[in-house]
Write a protein that holds these residues in place. Structure first.
Motif, PDB file in Angstrom:
ATOM      1  N   GLY A 103       0.808  -1.204   0.000  1.00 31.60           N
ATOM      2  CA  GLY A 103       0.000   0.000   0.000  1.00 31.60           C
ATOM      3  C   GLY A 103       0.849   1.265   0.000  1.00 31.60           C
ATOM      4  N   THR A 104       0.341   2.294  -0.654  1.00 30.57           N
ATOM      5  CA  THR A 104       1.072   3.558  -0.735  1.00 30.57           C
ATOM      6  C   THR A 104       1.364   4.108   0.652  1.00 30.57           C
ATOM      7  OG1 THR A 104       0.027   4.086  -2.856  1.00 30.57           O
ATOM      8  CG2 THR A 104       1.021   5.905  -1.642  1.00 30.57           C
ATOM      9  N   TYR A 105       0.411   3.968   1.557  1.00 34.96           N
ATOM     10  CA  TYR A 105       0.621   4.472   2.917  1.00 34.96           C
ATOM     11  C   TYR A 105       1.831   3.802   3.564  1.00 34.96           C
ATOM     12  CZ  TYR A 105      -0.008   5.158   7.913  1.00 34.96           C
ATOM     13  OH  TYR A 105       0.205   5.470   9.234  1.00 34.96           O
ATOM     14  N   SER A 106       1.965   2.495   3.366  1.00 33.74           N
ATOM     15  CA  SER A 106       3.095   1.767   3.954  1.00 33.74           C
ATOM     16  C   SER A 106       4.419   2.264   3.385  1.00 33.74           C
ATOM     17  CB  SER A 106       2.945   0.265   3.699  1.00 33.74           C
ATOM     18  OG  SER A 106       1.824  -0.251   4.369  1.00 33.74           O
ATOM     19  N   LEU A 107       4.447   2.528   2.080  1.00 38.11           N
ATOM     20  CA  LEU A 107       5.668   3.019   1.449  1.00 38.11           C
ATOM     21  C   LEU A 107       6.015   4.420   1.953  1.00 38.11           C
ATOM     22  CD1 LEU A 107       5.113   1.843  -2.245  1.00 38.11           C
ATOM     23  CD2 LEU A 107       6.535   0.767  -0.494  1.00 38.11           C
ATOM     24  N   VAL A 108       4.997   5.270   2.054  1.00 42.06           N
ATOM     25  CA  VAL A 108       5.210   6.633   2.564  1.00 42.06           C
ATOM     26  C   VAL A 108       5.720   6.566   3.998  1.00 42.06           C
ATOM     27  CG1 VAL A 108       4.064   8.785   3.210  1.00 42.06           C
ATOM     28  CG2 VAL A 108       3.504   7.688   1.042  1.00 42.06           C
ATOM     29  N   ARG A 109       5.128   5.688   4.785  1.00 37.92           N
ATOM     30  CA  ARG A 109       5.534   5.549   6.191  1.00 37.92           C
ATOM     31  C   ARG A 109       6.987   5.099   6.297  1.00 37.92           C
ATOM     32  NH1 ARG A 109       2.174   1.203   8.686  1.00 37.92           N
ATOM     33  NH2 ARG A 109       3.732  -0.096   7.642  1.00 37.92           N
ATOM     34  N   ARG A 110       7.391   4.164   5.425  1.00 40.74           N
ATOM     35  CA  ARG A 110       8.774   3.687   5.455  1.00 40.74           C
ATOM     36  C   ARG A 110       9.757   4.817   5.147  1.00 40.74           C
ATOM     37  NH1 ARG A 110       8.391  -2.116   2.204  1.00 40.74           N
ATOM     38  NH2 ARG A 110       7.024  -3.178   3.712  1.00 40.74           N
TER      39      ARG A 110
END
Length: 210
Positions: A109-116
């Motif tokens: 998910g995009t959110y997971s990538l942004v969070r990383r």
């Protein structure tokens, strides 16, 4: 800002922003696993983190980190552990297809990538020192513009340069991704990507305040 400031600052910023640090290796890994568009969207996390870091530096906390070896080490090793966790998880094939076929890449998910990206930037003490030690070198003390305003402008320019350089890393990763297709190749590529993240962890572990 004066033209001389820009002439000196832009090439230096490009060199620093393009270096293979923890965040750029993460952008490469994201591009190689998820593709160019998700990797670029993930850079929003880095951008937000850098804005926070600029606020921290202008607020005076950056000087504390620069002077405190303990604070530096705590933040650094938290970042090392996080990157190592991502690397091992990727190598172990922690993200698989719904059909359970090992080695296939499932979009994160995009959110997971942004969070990383956000966490990696915030846990990289070198990023804070970047805005504490590197950017201020280009401030003109006797300028009619306040030092704070100069820092804001220089930091904004640096973040723009950083995002451009990171896009290049994400693009490189996506090009490598396009060369792989089969499940077996994806399984091998998972390991390569995991090693890349572990390499980023090693690089961060070797970071020093000076």
């Amino acid at each position: 800002m004066t033209l001389n400031q820009l002439i000196l600052f832009l090439p230096s910023a490009l060199i620093v922003a393009s270096s293979p640090g923890a965040n750029n290796l993460l952008a490469f890994a994201n591009g190689s696993r998820e593709g160019l568009r998700p990797a670029i969207l993930a850079l929003a996390g880095r951008c937000v983190a850098f804005v926070f870091l600029v606020a921290i530096v202008i607020g005076g906390l950056g000087a504390v980190l620069e002077a405190s070896e303990i604070a530096f080490q705590i933040i650094k090793w938290a970042g090392v552990l996080y990157l190592a966790f991502l690397g091992v998880k990727t190598m172990m094939g922690g993200e698989r297809s719904e059909g359970g076929v090992s080695g296939t890449v499932v979009p994160v998910g995009t959110y997971s990538l942004v969070r990383r990206e956000f966490i990696t930037a915030m846990m990289n003490p070198k990023a804070i020192l970047l805005f504490t030690a590197f950017v201020p070198q280009f401030v003109v003390a006797d300028s009619s513009v306040s030092i704070t305003n100069q820092l804001l402008v220089l930091s904004a320019i640096y973040i723009s340069v950083e995002l451009m350089a990171a896009t290049g890393w994400a693009l490189a990763g996506s090009i490598v991704r396009s060369l792989h297709a089969s499940a077996r190749q994806f399984a091998i590529f998972n390991r390569i990507t995991g090693v890349t993240l572990l390499g980023a962890a090693v690089m961060l572990a070797s970071a020093r305040r000076t």
